[in-house]
Design an enzyme around this catalytic site. Structure first.
Site, PDB file in Angstrom:
ATOM      1  CE  LYS A  70      -4.214  -1.693   2.149  1.00 32.53           C
ATOM      2  NZ  LYS A  70      -5.151  -1.551   3.282  1.00 32.53           N
ATOM      3  CD  GLU A  71       1.886   4.107  -4.683  1.00 30.34           C
ATOM      4  OE1 GLU A  71       3.085   3.816  -4.765  1.00 30.34           O
ATOM      5  OE2 GLU A  71       1.249   4.618  -5.620  1.00 30.34           O
ATOM      6  CE  LYS A  83      -0.032  10.852  -7.405  1.00 30.35           C
ATOM      7  NZ  LYS A  83      -0.860  10.422  -8.542  1.00 30.35           N
TER       8      LYS A  83
END
Length: 161
Positions: A70-71, A83
């Site tokens: 998960k990021e 970003k």
């Protein structure tokens, strides 16, 4: 142990068009659709594309490195067109990394061109230093190439109208 890898690619579209792709959730959707050899799934688990958004990435079988993670979007700077995401669960964290950050920066080059600069920064515990060899710039380079082709095809379609 700290490390950093970088990749740059020239895009034949204005920086604002490239940022419309990289600065939003659109890049994740494009990757999920067009790179099944790299990503089995890209799922939005939290958020709307802004800072704090969490994506769950599941890599295709056979892709070197972790099976997925998960990021979290930790920085989105629309003015500087930067970003950043950081792994917050699973993946590299389970391999002794204390930081795994990916940064996409869209740099204006000219009226009709820009550069996508992709950077991976990582920190790994000394006892797991050998795992640093698992870090590769290739997946983000592949994403940049995909984005370039996508943006060029969209540009060509607009010009044909």
């Amino acid at each position: 142990m700290f490390g950093q890898l970088e990749h740059e690619l020239e895009l034949h579209v204005p920086a604002i068009e490239a940022w419309d792709l990289f600065g939003t959730l659109r890049i994740g959707k494009l990757v999920a659709q067009e790179l099944p050899e790299l990503f089995q799934k890209v799922e939005l688990t939290e958020g709307d594309g802004g800072v704090g958004t969490v994506l769950k990435l599941t890599f295709a079988p056979g892709v070197p490195g972790p099976a997925g993670y998960k990021e979290k979007f930790t920085k989105i700077d629309n003015e500087k067109r930067i970003k950043e995401t950081e792994v917050v669960e699973g993946g590299y964290l389970e391999l002794g990394f204390t930081l795994f950050r990916v940064r996409f920066e869209v740099i204006e080059k000219g009226e009709e061109s820009s550069i996508i600069k992709s950077t991976i920064e990582y920190e790994v515990k000394e006892e797991n230093a050998a795992n640093a060899s698992l870090v590769s710039i290739q997946p983000v380079a592949t994403i940049a190439e995909l984005a370039k082709n996508y943006l060029n095809n969209n540009k060509a379609a607009k010009e044909a109208k």
